[in-house]
Design an enzyme around this catalytic site. Structure first.
Site, short mmCIF file in Angstrom:
data_model
loop_
_atom_site.label_atom_id
_atom_site.label_comp_id
_atom_site.label_asym_id
_atom_site.label_seq_id
_atom_site.Cartn_x
_atom_site.Cartn_y
_atom_site.Cartn_z
N SER A 126 -17.03 -11.98 -13.02
CA SER A 126 -17.39 -11.68 -11.64
C SER A 126 -17.74 -12.96 -10.92
O SER A 126 -18.33 -13.87 -11.49
CB SER A 126 -18.61 -10.74 -11.64
OG SER A 126 -19.34 -10.91 -10.45
N LYS A 127 -17.38 -13.02 -9.65
CA LYS A 127 -17.70 -14.27 -8.96
C LYS A 127 -19.18 -14.33 -8.56
O LYS A 127 -19.65 -15.31 -8.05
CB LYS A 127 -16.79 -14.48 -7.76
CG LYS A 127 -17.15 -13.68 -6.56
CD LYS A 127 -16.50 -14.26 -5.32
CE LYS A 127 -16.94 -13.50 -4.11
NZ LYS A 127 -17.26 -14.29 -2.96
N ARG A 128 -19.88 -13.26 -8.86
CA ARG A 128 -21.30 -13.26 -8.53
C ARG A 128 -22.19 -13.79 -9.64
O ARG A 128 -23.38 -13.87 -9.50
CB ARG A 128 -21.73 -11.84 -8.13
CG ARG A 128 -21.37 -11.55 -6.69
CD ARG A 128 -21.64 -10.14 -6.27
NE ARG A 128 -20.65 -9.76 -5.29
CZ ARG A 128 -19.49 -9.20 -5.57
NH1 ARG A 128 -19.19 -8.90 -6.81
NH2 ARG A 128 -18.64 -8.91 -4.62
N GLU A 182 -19.62 -19.58 -3.27
CA GLU A 182 -19.08 -18.30 -2.80
C GLU A 182 -17.56 -18.33 -2.64
O GLU A 182 -16.87 -17.37 -2.94
CB GLU A 182 -19.67 -18.00 -1.41
CG GLU A 182 -20.89 -17.16 -1.42
CD GLU A 182 -20.60 -15.76 -1.92
OE1 GLU A 182 -19.95 -15.01 -1.19
OE2 GLU A 182 -21.02 -15.45 -3.06
#
Ligand code: GLU
Length: 533
Positions: free
Chosen positions: A264-266, A298
């Site tokens: 996940s990019k989070r 982000e």
């Protein structure tokens, strides 16, 4: 049967590499079978500016060479199979197809497969909580279901608004033959009366996707595993509308480095604790900084495809790496060109288990692919990078084209991504503006007493050989050292920092040759002047 696949991104503003892997498998499957690959934007639920949020996704497709075969300008009936040049048509947008979804809702209401439900959200929530408290699974009471016009009138008089829900079966089993997972069984009793249309009349993804898959004659739905649990309700909708559902293939996640959780990019903070991930990220950040790019985590990190394009990876290396994230031909072969991918890909050899994203392996694929690109072909992209970094001044400090070609040749496999060309920025700097690495300068020029005098003496030798080749320059320096009775190490480090500003670089003599006669002398002169204050 014509194979028709689709990739259905939500316009999120970025292209996740797991998404590209899904798109690639769809694309390969369609290409292998001489079928069509479609791009369809899931934007029924979008508050944001879709065009803006879609741009990086389309850009990523273009960079990777994943082309799609039709779009809104050709209706499905006329356009299917008629390959047009890309650019003639955009992807499909669900937001532009509302009439089809509305018609499907009407049909489901008319057949009784769906109903208008006037429950207020908090009323459904209360039922859900009561079930949880009683430790029972939640089954909606359907007490605000409108079965007749009179019911509707009554509920509406109470100021209620209707959503449309599916009237899902409450017993029996759905047996799904997934092309990756094999037979999967779902108990209908565990399903809910899912909402397919909101109170404002807008359709929910599940409905839109089923209707579009039918209208676009999608034969194979190849998508991420997280949608497996959505499949029963989608099959229910399809069958209730009289469609034959497509074949499903649910792909395992692309997992985090070293774990089985979904990438996940989070969770970048977590991944940055992985050495390889951190190294890849760092490399990208350094290049991006030189290019003056906005590099907030982000929008710029190794989970997002844009990162690789900006840094100067080869699209074919990314595709080859992603191909093997969850698929293998056998246990050994790793290298595939795009035509070979099309030839060999099969859904049957997609793994069921998640495949972890391995940054070191990705870099190794890139490294190998880069070494296979002929030096000549590397020059244009390197030049673009240099220009983007503002290193090619006007007028240029050197004869840029040949110098870049020379650097590419000399740097050889040190050029791992195109952004690495920026390591050789010193060639493009005006001779009197060279930035010196201060630590190296101190160590190589200031500290050794003889560095200045030796360099000055060697400069006079160098001045007499304007046309020397790298080999001749080497022979010349060796002869100089011999006559001075010194080892080559006593001058070469000073010579490097004087002419490049740095302590490391590729071959000293190739460097001198690439600089050319005037520039190498000028740089030595500047260094000597700097040394003497
Ligand atoms: N928009 C959905 C996603 O991005 C598409 C799911 C599907 O392929 O049906 O996951």
């Amino acid at each position: 049967m014509t194979v028709r696949t689709r990739f259905a991104p939500s316009p999120t503003g970025f292209l996740h590499i797991g998404g590209v892997r899904t798109a690639l498998f769809n694309w390969l499957y369609a290409r292998q079978h001489g079928g069509q690959f479609l791009l369809r934007v899931d934007d029924t639920d979008q508050q944001r500016n879709v065009e803006e949020a879609l741009a990086p996704i389309l850009h990523g497709f273009e960079w990777l060479g994943l082309d799609w075969d039709e779009g809104p300008v050709s209706s499905v009936a006329e356009g299917a199979g008629d390959k047009q040049s890309k650019g003639d048509f955009g992807p499909y947008f669900q937001s532009q197809r509302g009439e089809h979804y509305a018609a499907a809702v009407d049909q489901l209401l008319a057949s009784g497969a769906a109903y208008r439900d006037y429950a207020r959200p908090e009323e459904v929530q209360a039922e859900r909580e009561a079930a949880e408290k009683a430790k029972e699974s939640f089954v909606y009471s359907r007490q605000w279901r409108a079965e007749t016009d009179a019911d509707r009138a009554r509920f509406e008089a109470e100021g209620r608004e209707a959503v449309v829900r599916l009237l899902m079966p409450r017993e029996g089993t759905l047996v799904l033959n997934d092309l990756v997972r094999g037979e999967v069984r779902f108990d209908w009793a565990r399903e809910q009366d899912h909402v397919i249309q909101r109170a404002d009349g807008s359709p929910i993804y599940h409905l839109a996707t089923v209707v579009d898959d039918e209208l676009m004659k999608i034969s194979h739905v190849i998508r991420a595993e997280e949608h497996l649990s959505n499949t029963p309700r989608q099959v229910f909708i399809a069958e209730a509308l009289g469609y034959t559902p497509p074949q499903f293939a649910h792909l395992p996640y692309v997992a985090e480095p070293g774990s089985k959780n979904k990438l996940s990019k989070r969770k970048l903070d977590k991944y940055l604790k992985n050495r390889d991930f951190a190294a890849l990220n760092e490399k990208g950040q350094q290049i991006a900084a030189r290019l003056g790019l906005e590099t907030s985590a982000e929008t710029f990190n190794p989970v997002i495809v844009d990162f690789y394009e900006q840094v100067g990876f080869l699209p074919e290396a990314i595709l080859n790496y992603l191909l093997l994230l969850g698929w293998s031909l056998d246990d050994s072969r790793e290298e595939f060109t795009v035509p070979e991918m099309i030839e060999h890909f099969s859904l049957g050899r997609v793994n069921k288990a998640p495949a972890s994203f391995d940054p070191a392996k990705l870099l190794a694929f890139q490294d190998r692919a880069m070494q296979q690109v002929p030096a000549k072909q590397k020059t244009p992209r390197c030049l673009e990078m240099l220009k983007a970094a503002g290193l090619v001044s006007d007028p240029p400090a050197c004869d840029t084209g040949p110098v870049v070609a020379g650097i590419v040749q000399a740097a050889s496999d040190r050029l791992k991504v195109y952004g690495d060309i920026l390591d050789y920025d010193d060639f493009f700097t005006a001779d009197d503006q060279l930035a010196y690495d201060e630590k190296t300068w101190q160590k190589r020029m200031v500290k050794p007493d003889d560095a200045g005098p030796l360099l000055a003496k060697y400069r006079e030798v160098l001045a007499k050989t304007p046309d020397a080749s790298a080999e001749e320059l080497e022979a010349g320096l060796k002869a100089f050292c011999e006559s001075e009775g010194i080892g080559i190490g006593q001058i070469i480090h000073a010579l490097r920092v004087a002419t490049t500003g740095k302590g490391v670089g590729f071959g000293m003599f190739e460097t001198l040759q690439l600089l050319g006669h005037e520039r190498r002398l000028a740089r030595i002169d500047h260094a000597l002047a700097r040394l003497s204050g």
